[in-house]
Motif scaffolding. Sequence first.
Motif, PDB file in Angstrom:
ATOM      1  N   ARG A  16     -15.415  17.637 -51.712  1.00  0.00           N
ATOM      2  CA  ARG A  16     -15.413  18.755 -50.769  1.00  0.00           C
ATOM      3  C   ARG A  16     -14.404  18.556 -49.637  1.00  0.00           C
ATOM      4  N   ASP A  17     -14.653  17.573 -48.783  1.00  0.00           N
ATOM      5  CA  ASP A  17     -13.879  17.393 -47.551  1.00  0.00           C
ATOM      6  C   ASP A  17     -12.540  16.710 -47.812  1.00  0.00           C
ATOM      7  N   GLY A  18     -11.468  17.383 -47.436  1.00  0.00           N
ATOM      8  CA  GLY A  18     -10.134  16.853 -47.653  1.00  0.00           C
ATOM      9  C   GLY A  18      -9.542  17.282 -48.982  1.00  0.00           C
ATOM     10  N   THR A  19     -10.367  17.855 -49.857  1.00  0.00           N
ATOM     11  CA  THR A  19      -9.886  18.312 -51.171  1.00  0.00           C
ATOM     12  C   THR A  19      -9.981  19.826 -51.271  1.00  0.00           C
ATOM     13  N   LEU A  20     -11.192  20.376 -51.121  1.00  0.00           N
ATOM     14  CA  LEU A  20     -11.374  21.831 -51.157  1.00  0.00           C
ATOM     15  C   LEU A  20     -11.243  22.462 -49.781  1.00  0.00           C
ATOM     16  N   VAL A  21     -11.737  21.745 -48.775  1.00  0.00           N
ATOM     17  CA  VAL A  21     -11.675  22.256 -47.404  1.00  0.00           C
ATOM     18  C   VAL A  21     -11.068  21.197 -46.501  1.00  0.00           C
ATOM     19  N   GLY A  38      -4.371  27.234 -51.285  1.00  0.00           N
ATOM     20  CA  GLY A  38      -4.370  27.337 -52.747  1.00  0.00           C
ATOM     21  C   GLY A  38      -5.698  27.068 -53.425  1.00  0.00           C
ATOM     22  N   ALA A  39      -6.707  26.624 -52.686  1.00  0.00           N
ATOM     23  CA  ALA A  39      -7.977  26.258 -53.319  1.00  0.00           C
ATOM     24  C   ALA A  39      -8.627  27.440 -54.034  1.00  0.00           C
ATOM     25  N   LYS A  40      -8.671  28.587 -53.387  1.00  0.00           N
ATOM     26  CA  LYS A  40      -9.337  29.757 -53.996  1.00  0.00           C
ATOM     27  C   LYS A  40      -8.644  30.171 -55.283  1.00  0.00           C
ATOM     28  N   VAL A  42      -6.851  28.309 -57.326  1.00  0.00           N
ATOM     29  CA  VAL A  42      -7.099  27.293 -58.357  1.00  0.00           C
ATOM     30  C   VAL A  42      -8.483  27.483 -58.952  1.00  0.00           C
ATOM     31  N   LEU A  43      -9.486  27.650 -58.094  1.00  0.00           N
ATOM     32  CA  LEU A  43     -10.855  27.842 -58.575  1.00  0.00           C
ATOM     33  C   LEU A  43     -10.998  29.131 -59.382  1.00  0.00           C
ATOM     34  N   ASP A  44     -10.406  30.202 -58.896  1.00  0.00           N
ATOM     35  CA  ASP A  44     -10.461  31.470 -59.629  1.00  0.00           C
ATOM     36  C   ASP A  44      -9.822  31.333 -61.006  1.00  0.00           C
ATOM     37  N   GLY A  45      -8.727  30.590 -61.089  1.00  0.00           N
ATOM     38  CA  GLY A  45      -8.057  30.372 -62.373  1.00  0.00           C
ATOM     39  C   GLY A  45      -8.923  29.589 -63.343  1.00  0.00           C
ATOM     40  N   LEU A  46      -9.579  28.543 -62.863  1.00  0.00           N
ATOM     41  CA  LEU A  46     -10.479  27.770 -63.726  1.00  0.00           C
ATOM     42  C   LEU A  46     -11.616  28.639 -64.229  1.00  0.00           C
ATOM     43  N   ARG A  47     -12.213  29.397 -63.328  1.00  0.00           N
ATOM     44  CA  ARG A  47     -13.329  30.272 -63.724  1.00  0.00           C
ATOM     45  C   ARG A  47     -12.862  31.300 -64.750  1.00  0.00           C
ATOM     46  N   ALA A  48     -11.674  31.850 -64.565  1.00  0.00           N
ATOM     47  CA  ALA A  48     -11.137  32.830 -65.508  1.00  0.00           C
ATOM     48  C   ALA A  48     -10.905  32.209 -66.885  1.00  0.00           C
ATOM     49  N   ASP A  49     -10.612  30.908 -66.906  1.00  0.00           N
ATOM     50  CA  ASP A  49     -10.407  30.186 -68.169  1.00  0.00           C
ATOM     51  C   ASP A  49     -11.721  29.720 -68.788  1.00  0.00           C
TER      52      ASP A  49
END
Length: 178
Positions: A16-21, A38-40, A42-49
Amino acid sequence: MESSATFRPRVVLFDRDGTLVVDVPYNGDPGRVRPVPGAKAVLDGLRADGIATGVITNQSGIARGLVTADDVARVNARVEELLGPFDVWEVCPHAEQDGCTCRKPAPGMIHSACRKLGIDESEAALIGDIGADVGAAEAAGATGVLVPTPVTRAEEVAAARLVASDLAAAVGMLQGMY
């Protein structure tokens, strides 16, 4: 993992800390949560995949009395509000001296997340900003990717098998493996 050519993670876990936020030490204030650039996406892309996502976080501030479990839960809820839903959350509330099996670099939170998702650890990847993150991944039999920040020690970077410049590059490395 049989070979890197056949590896496709079924879950990408994130520190979480230092990586996502942005890391705010012992943050108990949801208003101070700021996603890293860029976190959102990246996460949206993974979920879409169709790849599950999760958060694996040490929160020793609970054991130290600096934040409460409710504070951490509120911060986590804000992370999810800003970055979208995660399939699994694992929080270690212990201090280093507690000797628990969940605190990274121990593999306990990864084992628990994979159990909850019904997958083998070899089907998981963990992206984090310090050596403890990569160490937990390796100890669990998962793939670890280090995304260094200014607080990441040079020896942690040198020891990591996979190092990326940012979250998008880290996920790109994983995608390049399948």
